[in-house]
Design a protein around this motif. Structure first.
Motif, PDB file in Angstrom:
ATOM      1  N   GLY A  90       6.129  -0.260   9.303  1.00  0.00           N
ATOM      2  CA  GLY A  90       6.470  -0.658   8.150  1.00  0.00           C
ATOM      3  C   GLY A  90       5.894   0.400   7.232  1.00  0.00           C
ATOM      4  O   GLY A  90       6.814   1.041   6.656  1.00  0.00           O
ATOM      5  N   THR A  91       5.073   1.380   7.593  1.00  0.00           N
ATOM      6  CA  THR A  91       5.143   2.877   7.445  1.00  0.00           C
ATOM      7  C   THR A  91       5.951   3.572   7.168  1.00  0.00           C
ATOM      8  O   THR A  91       6.419   3.586   5.988  1.00  0.00           O
ATOM      9  N   PRO A  92       6.454   3.753   7.777  1.00  0.00           N
ATOM     10  CA  PRO A  92       7.886   5.099   7.567  1.00  0.00           C
ATOM     11  C   PRO A  92       8.938   4.147   7.160  1.00  0.00           C
ATOM     12  O   PRO A  92       9.928   5.293   6.427  1.00  0.00           O
ATOM     13  N   LEU A  93       8.949   3.037   7.679  1.00  0.00           N
ATOM     14  CA  LEU A  93      10.648   2.672   6.835  1.00  0.00           C
ATOM     15  C   LEU A  93      10.209   2.186   5.404  1.00  0.00           C
ATOM     16  O   LEU A  93      11.511   2.858   4.402  1.00  0.00           O
ATOM     17  N   VAL A  94       9.138   2.111   4.735  1.00  0.00           N
ATOM     18  CA  VAL A  94       9.131   1.548   3.354  1.00  0.00           C
ATOM     19  C   VAL A  94       9.067   2.824   3.087  1.00  0.00           C
ATOM     20  O   VAL A  94       9.326   3.148   2.120  1.00  0.00           O
ATOM     21  N   ALA A  95       8.275   4.044   3.440  1.00  0.00           N
ATOM     22  CA  ALA A  95       7.935   5.244   2.657  1.00  0.00           C
ATOM     23  C   ALA A  95       9.850   5.746   2.474  1.00  0.00           C
ATOM     24  O   ALA A  95       9.977   6.250   2.158  1.00  0.00           O
ATOM     25  N   GLY A  96      10.156   5.468   3.884  1.00  0.00           N
ATOM     26  CA  GLY A  96      11.493   6.049   3.949  1.00  0.00           C
ATOM     27  C   GLY A  96      12.927   5.158   3.199  1.00  0.00           C
ATOM     28  O   GLY A  96      14.086   6.181   2.523  1.00  0.00           O
ATOM     29  N   LEU A  97      12.726   4.161   2.797  1.00  0.00           N
ATOM     30  CA  LEU A  97      13.741   3.512   2.133  1.00  0.00           C
ATOM     31  C   LEU A  97      13.044   3.340   0.855  1.00  0.00           C
ATOM     32  O   LEU A  97      14.508   4.065  -0.071  1.00  0.00           O
ATOM     33  N   ILE A  98      11.812   3.749   0.345  1.00  0.00           N
ATOM     34  CA  ILE A  98      12.010   4.282  -0.825  1.00  0.00           C
ATOM     35  C   ILE A  98      12.557   5.661  -0.980  1.00  0.00           C
ATOM     36  O   ILE A  98      13.206   5.968  -2.528  1.00  0.00           O
ATOM     37  N   ALA A  99      12.292   6.646  -0.475  1.00  0.00           N
ATOM     38  CA  ALA A  99      12.791   7.534  -0.973  1.00  0.00           C
ATOM     39  C   ALA A  99      14.423   7.838  -0.670  1.00  0.00           C
ATOM     40  O   ALA A  99      14.969   8.587  -1.037  1.00  0.00           O
ATOM     41  N   PHE A 100      14.982   7.128   0.207  1.00  0.00           N
ATOM     42  CA  PHE A 100      16.662   7.234   0.607  1.00  0.00           C
ATOM     43  C   PHE A 100      17.151   6.507  -0.523  1.00  0.00           C
ATOM     44  O   PHE A 100      17.925   7.004  -1.432  1.00  0.00           O
ATOM     45  N   SER A 101      16.606   4.975  -1.535  1.00  0.00           N
ATOM     46  CA  SER A 101      16.671   4.359  -2.521  1.00  0.00           C
ATOM     47  C   SER A 101      16.641   5.336  -3.975  1.00  0.00           C
ATOM     48  O   SER A 101      17.032   4.365  -4.924  1.00  0.00           O
ATOM     49  N   GLY A 102      15.741   5.713  -3.991  1.00  0.00           N
ATOM     50  CA  GLY A 102      14.583   5.801  -4.931  1.00  0.00           C
ATOM     51  C   GLY A 102      14.370   5.118  -5.331  1.00  0.00           C
ATOM     52  O   GLY A 102      13.833   4.608  -7.065  1.00  0.00           O
ATOM     53  N   ASP A 103      13.879   3.419  -5.251  1.00  0.00           N
ATOM     54  CA  ASP A 103      13.148   2.302  -5.428  1.00  0.00           C
ATOM     55  C   ASP A 103      12.377   2.041  -4.884  1.00  0.00           C
ATOM     56  O   ASP A 103      12.363   1.356  -3.465  1.00  0.00           O
ATOM     57  N   TRP A 104      11.581   1.625  -5.429  1.00  0.00           N
ATOM     58  CA  TRP A 104      10.146   0.580  -4.458  1.00  0.00           C
ATOM     59  C   TRP A 104      10.620  -0.830  -4.142  1.00  0.00           C
ATOM     60  O   TRP A 104      10.188  -1.135  -3.112  1.00  0.00           O
ATOM     61  N   ARG A 105      11.546  -0.916  -4.616  1.00  0.00           N
ATOM     62  CA  ARG A 105      11.989  -2.865  -4.653  1.00  0.00           C
ATOM     63  C   ARG A 105      12.736  -2.971  -3.457  1.00  0.00           C
ATOM     64  O   ARG A 105      12.278  -4.300  -2.586  1.00  0.00           O
ATOM     65  N   THR A 106      13.528  -1.965  -2.856  1.00  0.00           N
ATOM     66  CA  THR A 106      14.792  -2.030  -1.303  1.00  0.00           C
ATOM     67  C   THR A 106      14.018  -2.832  -0.065  1.00  0.00           C
ATOM     68  O   THR A 106      14.014  -3.834   0.038  1.00  0.00           O
ATOM     69  N   PRO A 107      13.221  -1.681   0.471  1.00  0.00           N
ATOM     70  CA  PRO A 107      12.089  -2.950   1.307  1.00  0.00           C
ATOM     71  C   PRO A 107      11.953  -3.696   1.164  1.00  0.00           C
ATOM     72  O   PRO A 107      11.621  -4.789   2.398  1.00  0.00           O
ATOM     73  N   PHE A 108      11.607  -4.131  -0.365  1.00  0.00           N
ATOM     74  CA  PHE A 108      10.798  -5.700  -0.153  1.00  0.00           C
ATOM     75  C   PHE A 108      11.679  -6.093   0.443  1.00  0.00           C
ATOM     76  O   PHE A 108      11.430  -7.625   1.266  1.00  0.00           O
ATOM     77  N   LEU A 109      13.190  -5.855   0.062  1.00  0.00           N
ATOM     78  CA  LEU A 109      13.985  -7.017   0.380  1.00  0.00           C
ATOM     79  C   LEU A 109      14.452  -7.114   1.105  1.00  0.00           C
ATOM     80  O   LEU A 109      14.839  -8.354   2.430  1.00  0.00           O
ATOM     81  N   VAL A 110      14.588  -6.347   1.938  1.00  0.00           N
ATOM     82  CA  VAL A 110      14.746  -5.839   3.332  1.00  0.00           C
ATOM     83  C   VAL A 110      14.342  -7.161   4.298  1.00  0.00           C
ATOM     84  O   VAL A 110      14.642  -7.811   5.750  1.00  0.00           O
ATOM     85  N   LEU A 111      12.571  -6.409   3.993  1.00  0.00           N
ATOM     86  CA  LEU A 111      11.480  -6.921   5.251  1.00  0.00           C
ATOM     87  C   LEU A 111      12.141  -8.471   4.855  1.00  0.00           C
ATOM     88  O   LEU A 111      11.970  -9.490   5.858  1.00  0.00           O
ATOM     89  N   GLY A 112      12.074  -8.729   3.199  1.00  0.00           N
ATOM     90  CA  GLY A 112      12.216 -10.230   3.198  1.00  0.00           C
ATOM     91  C   GLY A 112      12.833 -11.044   4.027  1.00  0.00           C
ATOM     92  O   GLY A 112      12.927 -12.805   4.621  1.00  0.00           O
ATOM     93  N   VAL A 113      14.242 -10.484   4.219  1.00  0.00           N
ATOM     94  CA  VAL A 113      15.858 -10.884   4.102  1.00  0.00           C
ATOM     95  C   VAL A 113      15.276 -11.433   6.029  1.00  0.00           C
ATOM     96  O   VAL A 113      15.770 -12.315   7.234  1.00  0.00           O
ATOM     97  N   GLY A 149       0.702  -1.239  -0.119  1.00  0.00           N
ATOM     98  CA  GLY A 149      -0.215   0.220  -0.308  1.00  0.00           C
ATOM     99  C   GLY A 149       0.902   1.313   0.125  1.00  0.00           C
ATOM    100  O   GLY A 149       0.530   2.162  -0.901  1.00  0.00           O
ATOM    101  N   VAL A 150       1.899   1.580   1.053  1.00  0.00           N
ATOM    102  CA  VAL A 150       3.129   2.317   0.967  1.00  0.00           C
ATOM    103  C   VAL A 150       3.459   2.424  -0.752  1.00  0.00           C
ATOM    104  O   VAL A 150       3.694   3.545  -1.013  1.00  0.00           O
ATOM    105  N   ALA A 151       3.804   1.606  -1.157  1.00  0.00           N
ATOM    106  CA  ALA A 151       4.747   1.740  -2.468  1.00  0.00           C
ATOM    107  C   ALA A 151       3.789   1.538  -3.667  1.00  0.00           C
ATOM    108  O   ALA A 151       4.153   1.920  -4.399  1.00  0.00           O
ATOM    109  N   GLY A 152       2.148   1.963  -3.153  1.00  0.00           N
ATOM    110  CA  GLY A 152       1.619   1.812  -4.872  1.00  0.00           C
ATOM    111  C   GLY A 152       1.605   2.703  -5.877  1.00  0.00           C
ATOM    112  O   GLY A 152       1.858   2.230  -6.755  1.00  0.00           O
ATOM    113  N   SER A 153       1.627   3.684  -5.122  1.00  0.00           N
ATOM    114  CA  SER A 153       1.273   4.536  -5.989  1.00  0.00           C
ATOM    115  C   SER A 153       2.958   5.036  -7.041  1.00  0.00           C
ATOM    116  O   SER A 153       2.861   5.073  -7.716  1.00  0.00           O
ATOM    117  N   THR A 154       3.724   4.956  -6.785  1.00  0.00           N
ATOM    118  CA  THR A 154       5.138   4.282  -6.669  1.00  0.00           C
ATOM    119  C   THR A 154       5.409   3.419  -8.294  1.00  0.00           C
ATOM    120  O   THR A 154       6.076   2.969  -9.296  1.00  0.00           O
TER     121      THR A 154
END
Length: 441
Positions: A165-188, A45-50
């Protein structure tokens, strides 16, 4: 002299261990898993708009991606609960965490509409068992006088997962510029936690090497006391699972839970998108304003468990206490949900949604407790799984319905109004048919 001192210290450690029931560690481990569970679930949901922008998805297509998760999730609410009756919570939850963490990471491999549908469908398999298996775990470890607190704290960790999760995912997307990063971090992170859970968890005090003698004896005494009332049943003597599922209070609880879940999944899947698209909130700011409802939801969930334990202790009527909180909390949830689309500012919308989530989650533990208070332990996982399954079929329809409404009418007012109406219907059903007698006092 030294040996005597060492012996005294060791004896003190053992006594200290006996005074601290290991059930609180079990509660802590389970709660951490449920924090992760909702952080993983909230990420889309957080990464949805991207994601919508990158892949050119319509709102209906993104709604179907959100909904397809529940096509896998809902049946495994029941399957996971039934399996926990058969094989125990440890095996089922351990396998579930590993599975959902793998597919969280695989979300980063999504390349378009079809691949997201496939990944989210299988992701749902792993997340499905958590509700029923958690209740089964708490019933195995906690006496009834503490069940409200245990379920409230454990299930109250799910909105904490959204808050983190909301600030973590939004923050990782903003920091890395890639919506994929938070999914990899959470999965590991989830795969690491799977190993820790398997090492520390056991199905009950009698199986855990760290459980105190008092803890084991207390749970045995409770089982014996229930047996003396005729409410304790073995797998051989209990009615079939379908007998318990057919009880009016079980079906009405399931229907009210459906209304609760419709509101929740509308919020979970679409509120971040609503803030960005309808209110012009930047993705970085979603990390802040999108967190407040989750924090209040966590307080509401935990408070609800303690509240109904207190009411039950005062009245001697646990099931009536749970049902009363559902009726009042879900009614006011519906009223405020219907008002969200009518306000004109971001502040008012976030404040109303925060109040909605608080009141919604105030009822959150009660659906689980209505079942755990009234169903024999030997059938609890399967019956709770069925109730959770019915509730989560709303997740199949709610996100998709919202997407269709927005695409066809552009009306967020209608979206929130539909959610309010379905929640109110749940209130009516449990008010009329939800009376139940607890099996334990």
């Amino acid at each position: 002299m030294t040996q005597e001192l060492d012996a005294k210290v060791a004896s003190g450690v053992r006594e200290g261990r006996r005074r601290i029931p290991i059930r609180w560690m079990i509660l802590g481990i389970t709660s951490l898993l449920l924090v992760l569970n909702y952080a993983d679930r909230a990420a889309l949901g957080v990464a949805g708009s991207t994601i919508i922008q990158e892949f050119g998805l319509t709102k209906t297509e993104f709604g179907l991606i959100s909904s397809i998760f529940f096509v896998g999730y809902a049946p495994f609410c029941f399957i996971g609960g039934w399996l926990s009756d058969k094989y125990g919570p440890r095996v089922v939850m351990g396998a579930a965490v590993g599975w959902w963490s793998l597919f969280t990471a695989l979300t980063a491999a999504g390349t378009g509409y079809i691949t997201f549908l496939i990944i989210r469908f299988f992701f749902g398999f792993g997340e499905g068992p958590q509700g029923a298996v958690t209740v089964k775990t708490m019933r195995n470890w906690f006496p009834q006088r503490q069940m409200g607190a245990a379920v409230g704290i454990s299930q109250g960790s799910t909105p904490l997962g959204g808050a983190i999760g909301t600030p973590l995912v939004a923050g990782l997307i903003a920091f890395s510029g890639d919506w994929r990063t938070p999914f990899l971090v959470l999965g590991v992170l989830g795969l690491i936690m799977t190993v820790g859970y398997w090492v520390l968890m056991r199905d009950g005090p009698d199986q855990h090497p760290w459980a105190t003698a008092e803890e084991r004896e207390e749970m045995r005494a409770q089982a014996a006391a229930i047996g003396a009332t005729g409410a304790s049943e073995t797998a051989a003597t209990a009615h079939s699972i379908w007998y318990y599922i057919g009880r009016p209070h079980v079906l009405s609880t399931a229907f009210a839970f459906f209304g609760y879940a419709w509101v929740l999944y509308t919020f979970l899947s679409w509120f971040p998108v609503y803030l960005v698209d309808a209110r012009g909130v930047h993705i970085k700011d979603v990390a802040v304003v999108g967190t407040l409802p989750w924090l209040l939801g966590m307080v509401g969930f935990m408070l609800g468990g303690f509240l109904t334990d207190w009411i039950a202790a005062k009245t001697g009527k646990p099931a009536a206490a749970r049902r009363g909180v559902i009726i009042v909390g879900l009614f006011f949830t519906a009223v405020l949900m219907g008002c969200i689309g009518l306000v004109t500012s971001v502040t008012a919308a976030v404040a109303l949604m925060s109040a909605v989530v608080f009141l919604l989650y105030l009822t959150g533990s009660q659906y689980f407790l209505m079942i755990s208070d009234t169903i024999p332990a030997v059938r609890l996982g399967g019956v709770m799984g069925f109730v959770h399954f019915i509730a989560n079929t709303s997740g199949i329809f709610a996100p998709l319905t919202v997407g269709i409404i927005i695409d066809q009418t552009k009306s967020w007012v209608l979206t929130f109004g539909v959610s309010a109406a379905i929640a109110l219907l749940g209130v009516v059903v449990i008010a009329i048919w939800g009376r139940a007698r607890a099996l334990t006092a």
